[in-house]
Scaffold this motif. Structure first.
Motif, PDB file in Angstrom:
ATOM      1  N   ARG A  18       0.846  -1.189   0.000  1.00 53.31           N
ATOM      2  CA  ARG A  18       0.000   0.000   0.000  1.00 53.31           C
ATOM      3  C   ARG A  18       0.881   1.239   0.000  1.00 53.31           C
ATOM      4  O   ARG A  18       1.874   1.299   0.716  1.00 53.31           O
ATOM      5  N   PRO A  19       0.489   2.245  -0.789  1.00 59.67           N
ATOM      6  CA  PRO A  19       1.228   3.506  -0.750  1.00 59.67           C
ATOM      7  C   PRO A  19       1.113   4.156   0.635  1.00 59.67           C
ATOM      8  O   PRO A  19       0.101   3.986   1.331  1.00 59.67           O
ATOM      9  N   LEU A  22      -2.058   6.116   1.529  1.00 59.27           N
ATOM     10  CA  LEU A  22      -3.226   5.258   1.786  1.00 59.27           C
ATOM     11  C   LEU A  22      -3.143   4.649   3.185  1.00 59.27           C
ATOM     12  O   LEU A  22      -4.142   4.598   3.908  1.00 59.27           O
ATOM     13  N   ARG A  43      -8.966   6.543  -3.346  1.00 62.69           N
ATOM     14  CA  ARG A  43      -7.534   6.272  -3.151  1.00 62.69           C
ATOM     15  C   ARG A  43      -7.256   4.783  -3.179  1.00 62.69           C
ATOM     16  O   ARG A  43      -6.234   4.346  -3.706  1.00 62.69           O
ATOM     17  N   ALA A  47      -4.794   3.024  -5.743  1.00 65.19           N
ATOM     18  CA  ALA A  47      -3.670   2.205  -5.267  1.00 65.19           C
ATOM     19  C   ALA A  47      -3.668   0.835  -5.922  1.00 65.19           C
ATOM     20  O   ALA A  47      -2.605   0.297  -6.246  1.00 65.19           O
ATOM     21  N   GLU A  50      -2.075   1.116  -9.156  1.00 62.45           N
ATOM     22  CA  GLU A  50      -0.629   1.324  -9.055  1.00 62.45           C
ATOM     23  C   GLU A  50       0.114   0.045  -8.687  1.00 62.45           C
ATOM     24  O   GLU A  50       1.208  -0.216  -9.189  1.00 62.45           O
ATOM     25  N   VAL A  51      -0.458  -0.742  -7.792  1.00 61.63           N
ATOM     26  CA  VAL A  51       0.248  -1.885  -7.213  1.00 61.63           C
ATOM     27  C   VAL A  51       0.161  -3.136  -8.087  1.00 61.63           C
ATOM     28  O   VAL A  51       1.145  -3.852  -8.246  1.00 61.63           O
TER      29      VAL A  51
END
Length: 56
Positions: A18-19, A22, A43, A47, A50-51
């Motif tokens: 997780r960023p 977040l 968010r 995420a 992104e992940v």
């Protein structure tokens, strides 16, 4: 249990990456802080986008 001669089979356990921003939002929510639910939902969705490519 399934098996394969072409690839390694595995299952996933544990938490996904997780960023940091977040993580902060999630902790704030858990601690009873004021968190915009729509912003948190957006968010989380961002995420994931992104992940997941990083995990591939």
């Amino acid at each position: 249990m399934p098996h394969s001669v072409d690839r390694f089979l595995s299952t996933h356990t544990g938490s996904q990456l997780r960023p940091d921003d977040l993580i902060a939002m999630m902790y704030a929510k858990e601690e009873g802080g004021a968190v915009d639910r729509e912003a948190l939902t957006q968010r989380i969705r961002g995420a994931i986008g992104e992940v997941v490519p990083k995990q591939r």
